[in-house]
Design an enzyme around this catalytic site. Structure first.
Site, PDB file in Angstrom:
ATOM      1  N   TYR B 363       9.066  -9.118   3.552  1.00 50.45           N
ATOM      2  CA  TYR B 363       9.514 -10.174   2.642  1.00 50.45           C
ATOM      3  C   TYR B 363       8.731 -10.204   1.328  1.00 50.45           C
ATOM      4  CZ  TYR B 363       6.106 -13.482   4.970  1.00 50.45           C
ATOM      5  OH  TYR B 363       5.022 -14.125   5.515  1.00 50.45           O
ATOM      6  N   GLU B 364       9.236 -11.030   0.433  1.00 47.66           N
ATOM      7  CA  GLU B 364       8.701 -11.093  -0.931  1.00 47.66           C
ATOM      8  C   GLU B 364       8.738  -9.722  -1.590  1.00 47.66           C
ATOM      9  OE1 GLU B 364       6.059 -13.447  -2.573  1.00 47.66           O
ATOM     10  OE2 GLU B 364       6.487 -15.170  -1.313  1.00 47.66           O
ATOM     11  N   GLY B 365       9.774  -8.980  -1.281  1.00 48.70           N
ATOM     12  CA  GLY B 365       9.874  -7.613  -1.809  1.00 48.70           C
ATOM     13  C   GLY B 365       9.318  -6.651  -0.782  1.00 48.70           C
ATOM     14  N   GLN B 370       7.844  -2.656  -3.617  1.00 53.70           N
ATOM     15  CA  GLN B 370       6.530  -2.754  -4.262  1.00 53.70           C
ATOM     16  C   GLN B 370       6.141  -1.389  -4.841  1.00 53.70           C
ATOM     17  OE1 GLN B 370       5.438  -5.708  -4.639  1.00 53.70           O
ATOM     18  NE2 GLN B 370       6.553  -6.752  -3.009  1.00 53.70           N
TER      19      GLN B 370
END
Lengths: 344, 385, 260
Positions: B363-365, B370
């Site tokens: 999550y969060e990318g 990344q």
């Protein structure tokens, strides 16, 4: 009283008194335990032992039992306001009694009632009070009471004296001394002293509104001959059922470690230990209890101790008469089965 | 412990979070995981301890406004439970769009309740067909007089259903592509806004993950964050700022696992001695500890740079999240290995830590995204020289 | 509502050991904490203040480092704290301690309710709370597991051995609390900042107008003459074998001992 301010008074304070705690009209066992111990101490002091009994008029029926356990005298304080214990009227009546008849030693059982009462009286009378004693003796030279009790959570024992104040007061842990009846009890008629208390309206400000019984307490823990206790090692609160089944199979009471009570697995009335109850049964079975000192001080007086724990290094094994290293969840039901089998 | 030269206040935050995590979170973490129960009681305790407003300025009821302080608290909580940690941290994710792009009015309206912990927040970007490809979102916000009508479904939203305040990204103008998205603040209880399907997850099971369903949901134009078309900028800037927080969560989970592994190795005796004295185990622990410290150092460095007013930290924030989450997965897996049979059993805490760690790589990318970001940043930098 | 809480800073007795050779306490490395039952008392005071408004004042009698304990209560939310500290108080038993605290309370604060923890985990006496009540001439209730206040009356549920008793007591009064009454809150950041900045007033025997014949070792009726390690009970027998074998062996041994 401070003898340093009244040096001529010292000789006037004689005799060992015990407080005969009563609840719901029945004298509690701790009173008889104190009487038996007081008799021994009285021999070293060459003095009399008296019991102080307070209640309403019906309490008179309990007086003979105090003579049976060794009282030379019984001070009887009756008034309807004293039927059930409340701090203020009891403290006032007993303080007046103490100041009138001047015992050198006054012992009170270290129950919730006793500790509540003694702490109040001691300040009013200006005397020394030692809490929760587990051993008492008379200093042969000074003829004063040596009071020994645990402190620091049971990590140390301390011996304490009150050399310059009278009476020397102590609360005494229940179940530490054994009660025993005497051969020739004194006659009730001649040795009961009736004391009429002065009841102050100011002392009646606290009202008892209700008493709630704990349904989970089926057998009186403090008096039980056999106690089966559960600790964190039983892993889940529902496993107290297994402990209860074993307790039932042996006709015993259910105890608990502080950790399980704190975790809400069982009510505080079952807690055994320094901040819980002291028990001294014939048999104490510790299931899944590690045996920290704070627990041990609550049960080390048991005759026979059985410990069941997964951890071979658990401190409880140092104290146990018999130790089983194993999973409680397996051993306890197996033990219950075996006992049911053998008892038929 | 290496001295990261934290301020007294930061140390206070860290120690308080640690105390609460040990005393209040640890006793219930297994049960919360087992029952998939939202940790409301714990959120209340964090609120009363003044920990909820660490990322919010004093002006709006916050405490200190420090990304580093926020990371320290998240790390200590996650050390004990990653699920409680993300529940704690997700409000910052949901509230940061308001912090960065809200008007003073919007900030006054929403931030104080988030700072006091009275309300929680959530961030609504991801959809069934738009994960890594966030540009592919299909939720629409059609202008109609003074209102925008929202239609569509957001997926896998942390704190979904429990939070009161939602930052939602929706398409206001499909024809403009990425420049056609806008960000809105939507309150729970707005007609047309409901929740569906609470997800059953591998890990962070106490965290509530739900779909947000918008069916002709009318949102007043005063709820628009910034200007129309700024949606993805809001999202990207928000994620930049919150990446250190997820890095901190991952570092925390990893540290918790390392602690358990060492504790176990110290008392587990095989072949006549504690396994902690065996070189193989020591090497495993050494690798685990080294990766944790490196991750921690990078997370703290990025957090400090942000706090110092740094503007250019996108690449490093991605790096911090990347290394910390890969570390969390590595360390927790090794921890299970060190506890071996016991590590596999639910009675011991490390299998949960391994289950909790996995999501930090996603999550969060995702960590692939990344790497994309870091790679592209390197390319861009090289083009300048 | 004016609520006063008396606390004590104690060593964490779960960590205290006695040196069996010298019979002295090993205190090195043992952290000092707020007596756990006193934490419950502070928490209860804060809850009463939240419900009824008013002020929570915390007082302790102790050496200078007891300010740490007071600061912890500020971090929890206490409004005002006092340290009562003086050479004259050294060696106090519960009689002298309760006198000293009562003197401080008389001098410093108005009170509706005085709250104390059931007992200190070092002294384990449970005597100071009732002692304070006696010195102040106010009614007492001990072992409270629930407190409700209505006007100038408190309804208190007490945890006794087998039952719970519910009593009504007028204020002002003194109540001691047991652990089961509440879960003490952790400090808050704002509270910790307040605690850090707080300047704690230290009051001497003269400041509280205490009669120094009644304080300290001189005023204490009781005296400790000996400290020693508790006797170690001898070890017993470890059973072995399968579960069934051990259980059978145990049952026959218990029957031999005529336990059942």
């Amino acid at each position: 009283m401070d003898l340093r301010k009244n040096p001529n008074e010292a000789a006037a304070w004689k005799g060992i008194w015990i407080f005969a705690e009563q609840r719901e009209g029945t004298v509690q066992n701790v009173a008889y335990e104190l009487l038996s111990e007081a008799k021994k101490l009285a021999q070293d002091l060459n003095c009399e032992v008296a019991a102080v009994l307070a209640g309403d008029e019906a309490i008179e029926g309990q007086v003979s039992s105090l003579f049976e356990y060794g009282a030379d005298k019984v001070y009887l304080i009756t008034n309807k306001e004293l039927k059930d214990y409340r701090t203020a009227p009891y403290a006032s009546a007993i303080t007046d009694l103490v100041n009138k008849y001047k015992p050198e030693i006054f012992l009170i059982g270290a129950s919730t009632l006793g500790r509540d009462l003694a702490a109040r009286i001691a300040v009013r009378i200006n005397c020394g009070l030692t809490a929760d004693c587990t051993a008492l003796s008379i200093d042969p030279v000074k003829k004063i009471l040596q009071q020994t009790r645990p402190a620091f959570g049971g990590n140390i024992m301390a011996t304490i004296i009150s050399p310059n104040h009278r009476p020397q007061m102590a609360t005494v842990r229940p179940k530490v001394f054994r009660k025993s009846k005497i051969q020739n009890p004194k006659s009730k008629k001649e040795n009961t002293i009736i004391f009429t208390p002065t009841i102050n309206q100011n002392d009646l400000l606290v009202k008892i509104v209700d008493v709630i019984k704990d349904e989970s307490v089926k057998v009186n823990l403090a008096e039980a001959e056999i106690v089966v206790s559960g600790g964190r090692g039983i892993q889940d609160p529902k496993n107290f059922k297994m402990i209860e089944e074993l307790a039932q199979a042996v006709g015993g009471a259910v105890g608990a470690s502080r950790a399980t009570v704190d975790a809400g697995w069982i009510s505080a009335h079952h807690q055994v230990g320094q901040t819980g109850k002291t028990v001294a049964p014939k048999l104490y079975i510790a299931c899944g209890i590690a045996g920290k000192i704070q627990h041990l001080v609550g049960m080390q007086g048991a005759d026979t101790i059985v410990a069941i724990n997964k951890d071979p290094d658990a401190p409880i094994f140092k104290l146990a008469t018999y130790g089983i290293v194993g999973d409680c969840l397996e051993v306890v039901p197996a033990l219950t089965r075996k006992i049911k089998e053998v008892r038929g | 412990m290496l001295d990261y030269l934290l301020t007294e206040e930061q140390i206070m935050v860290r120690d308080l979070a640690k105390k609460i995590a040990q005393e209040k979170v640890k006793p219930v973490r297994a049960e919360l995981d087992e029952k998939e129960e939202f940790p409301w009681d714990l959120m209340k305790i964090f609120a009363e301890a003044d920990l909820c407003g660490l990322w919010i300025p004093e002006k709006y009821g916050g405490f200190g406004q420090s990304v580093l302080a926020f990371c320290l608290a998240t790390e200590e909580i996650s050390r004990v439970c990653g699920g409680v940690g993300v529940t704690f941290a997700a409000t910052a994710l949901g509230g940061t769009p308001i912090l960065l792009f809200g008007s003073d009015e919007q900030k006054q309206k929403y931030l104080p309740d988030l700072a006091s912990g009275k309300k929680l927040a959530a961030f609504g970007l991801t959809e069934a067909n738009a994960g890594s490809d966030a540009g592919g979102i299909e939720t629409t916000a059609t202008k109609n007089g003074d209102y925008y009508i929202l239609n569509g479904t957001k997926q896998w939203i942390t704190n979904g259903g429990e939070a009161e305040t939602y930052s939602v990204i929706a398409m206001t103008d499909k024809s403009k592509g990425p420049r056609g998205a806008s960000a809105f603040i939507v309150e729970k209880g707005t007609p047309g806004f409901s929740f569906a399907k609470k997800e059953k997850k591998m890990g962070i099971r106490c965290s509530a993950t739900r779909e947000l369903v918008f069916q002709d949901c009318k949102v007043h134009k005063s709820q628009l964050l910034g200007k129309e078309g700024m949606g993805f900028i809001v999202a990207m800037r928000t994620l930049d700022l919150t990446r250190p927080g997820i890095g901190a969560q991952a570092v925390g989970i990893a540290q918790g696992a390392l602690d358990e592994a060492i504790k176990y190795a110290k008392q587990r005796v095989q072949f006549g001695k504690p396994i902690l004295s065996i070189q193989v185990i020591q090497h495993m622990l050494a690798d685990m500890a080294t990766q944790i410290e490196a991750s921690r150092a990078l997370v703290y460095a990025v957090a400090k740079a942000v706090d110092a007013g740094g503007k250019d930290f996108t690449k490093e924030a991605s790096m911090a999240k990347l290394i910390a989450s890969d570390t969390a997965m590595f360390v927790t897996t090794q921890a299970v290995q060190i506890l071996a049979g016991y590590g596999y059993m639910r009675e011991y805490p490390v299998e949960k830590m391994m289950r909790d760690a996995k999501i930090t790589q996603i999550y969060e990318g995702t960590n692939q995204i990344q790497r994309n970001q870091i790679g592209l940043a390197l390319v861009k930098e090289s083009a300048k020289s | 509502m004016e609520i006063v809480v008396c606390i004590k800073q104690v060593p964490d007795t779960t960590e205290v050991r006695i040196n069996p050779e010298t019979n002295t306490l090993i205190r090195e490395g043992v952290p000092s904490i707020v007596n756990p039952f006193d934490e419950n008392a502070v928490e209860e005071a804060l809850r009463l203040r939240e419900k009824h408004g008013g002020k929570v004042t915390v007082i302790t009698m102790g050496p200078p480092q007891a300010t740490e304990a007071l600061k912890q209560t500020i971090a929890m939310g206490a409004d005002e704290v006092f340290l009562i500290s003086d050479r004259a108080f050294a060696g106090s038993d519960t009689w002298a301690t309760s006198y000293t605290l009562a003197s401080a309370i008389k001098k410093l604060v108005k009170y509706d309710i005085i709250l104390c923890g059931k007992q200190a985990i070092d002294g384990d006496t449970a005597q100071v709370g009732p002692g304070i009540a006696e010195w102040l001439g106010i009614p007492q209730v001990t072992f409270a597991v629930k407190i409700e206040v209505d006007g100038n009356k408190a309804k208190v549920e007490r945890l006794l051995e087998e039952v719970n008793e519910i009593v009504e007591i007028p204020t002002p009064c003194m109540i001691t609390v047991v652990k089961q009454i509440n879960e003490p809150r952790p400090p808050s950041l704002k509270g910790m900042m307040r605690a850090k900045k707080a300047e704690i007033k230290t009051l001497s025997a003269v400041d509280i107008e205490a009669d120094q014949n009644i304080t300290g070792l001189k005023g204490s009726p009781t005296r400790v003459v000996k400290i020693f390690a508790p006797p170690q009970k001898g070890g017993g027998e470890m059973l072995s074998g399968s579960t069934d074998e051990m259980v059978s062996a145990l049952v026959s041994k218990l029957r031999e001992r005529k336990i059942f």
